[in-house]
Scaffold this active site. Structure first.
Site, short mmCIF file in Angstrom:
data_model
loop_
_atom_site.label_atom_id
_atom_site.label_comp_id
_atom_site.label_asym_id
_atom_site.label_seq_id
_atom_site.Cartn_x
_atom_site.Cartn_y
_atom_site.Cartn_z
CG ASP A 77 2.05 5.48 -6.20
OD1 ASP A 77 1.33 4.87 -6.90
OD2 ASP A 77 1.80 6.78 -6.32
CB VAL A 78 0.60 -0.25 -7.69
CG1 VAL A 78 0.55 -0.98 -6.49
CG2 VAL A 78 -0.77 0.61 -7.98
CG ASN B 25 -7.75 -4.46 -3.74
OD1 ASN B 25 -8.94 -4.40 -4.05
ND2 ASN B 25 -7.23 -3.70 -2.91
CE LYS C 127 -11.49 -0.68 -10.41
NZ LYS C 127 -10.34 -1.52 -9.54
CG ASP D 104 -2.14 0.81 0.83
OD1 ASP D 104 -3.14 0.05 0.89
OD2 ASP D 104 -2.07 2.04 0.94
CE1 TYR E 290 -12.62 2.74 -9.42
CE2 TYR E 290 -14.72 1.79 -9.98
CZ TYR E 290 -13.62 1.77 -9.04
OH TYR E 290 -13.53 0.80 -8.05
#
Length: 277
Positions: A65-66, A92, A160, A38, A156
């Site tokens: 931070d991905v 996730n 997805k 995270d 958003y």
């Protein structure tokens, strides 16, 4: 409780809160050692502490931070050094931006949501899937917004939808390596993001939204608890789902089947930008 993941190592991004934290705990209950990744170091540490206290499983907190590939690369190096490899990857981590029509969306908000929600999945998969030397499972967290329209959520939901498509292609790419890749698409899940600051109010809100109501969404007429999504992730990560791959599993109480039914203000879509899970 069945230890379907005994001896395995699971990496969960966005593991500090919400669905991610619930997934870390659920995978540990199933026998896995867990890495909670995270960008919020304190949240990741809290999850790791909870996992170790409640399950006795080893848990490691990693701050990253991905959306930054260099940080993801360092995360993979840390996981390899600590555990020697990875068996389960749960992508996730995600963010929201202020809901608005495409005609009002600016470049900055597009850059932010794509960099985390899409590129984050790509970077984590790029650097962690190669550590699955003996096969494994990837579970990408999408959203039922990829399948059912709602006003003002184009940014958003577009990210997805990209994850759902990426999941299917990744499954094709890695099937020969013994790696299954699936997605889950939650509906409205009550996480810390939605709760009021006051503890009593938060408890009431949680109970109200997770209890069936005539005006609630979907077939079950309620929102979900994070644990209910984590249970499905745990199944997909296990050998019990050995013939399940390239699949997107709705975990939304039947919303995608019957339409969102915008009775709860399109999932209270006026909320400001924040972590999604």
């Amino acid at each position: 409780m069945s230890e379907r993941l005994s001896g395995r190592v699971a990496v969960v991004t966005g593991g500090g809160n919400g669905i991610g934290a619930a997934t870390c705990l659920r995978l540990a209950e199933a026998g896995a050692s867990v890495v909670a990744v995270d960008r919020d170091a304190e949240a990741a540490e809290s999850t790791a502490e909870t996992v170790e206290t409640e399950t006795g499983r080893r848990a490691l907190a990693v701050t990253a931070d991905v959306s930054e590939e260099a940080q993801v690369r360092r995360t993979a190096e840390t996981v390899e050094a600590e555990f020697g490899g990875v068996d389960v990857l749960v992508n996730n981590a995600a963010v929201r931006v202020e809901p608005r029509p495409v005609t009002e969306a600016d470049e900055e908000s597009w850059d932010r949501i794509i960099s985390v929600n899409v590129m984050g999945v790509a970077f984590c998969s790029k650097h962690l899937v190669p550590l699955m030397d003996e096969g494994g499972a990837v579970v990408n967290v999408a959203s039922n917004g990829a399948a059912v329209a709602r006003p003002n959520w184009s940014q958003y939901d577009a990210t997805k939808g990209a994850i759902v498509s990426m999941t299917k292609d990744m499954a094709c790419d890695h099937a020969a390596d013994g790696i299954r890749v699936n997605a889950v698409s939650p509906g409205w899940v009550i996480t810390e993001y939605h709760l009021p600051d006051d503890e009593d109010e938060a408890r009431r809100f949680f109970e109200e939204r997770t209890t069936p109501h005539p005006d609630g969404p979907g077939v079950l007429k309620r929102a979900a608890e994070p644990r209910e999504v984590a249970d499905v992730v745990s199944f997909l990560a296990s050998d019990e789902a050995s013939f399940v791959t390239a699949t997107n599993v709705p975990v939304d109480g039947g919303v995608a089947a019957v339409g969102k039914g915008l009775s709860w203000a399109a999932y209270e879509g006026s909320s400001a930008s924040d972590d999604a899970n």
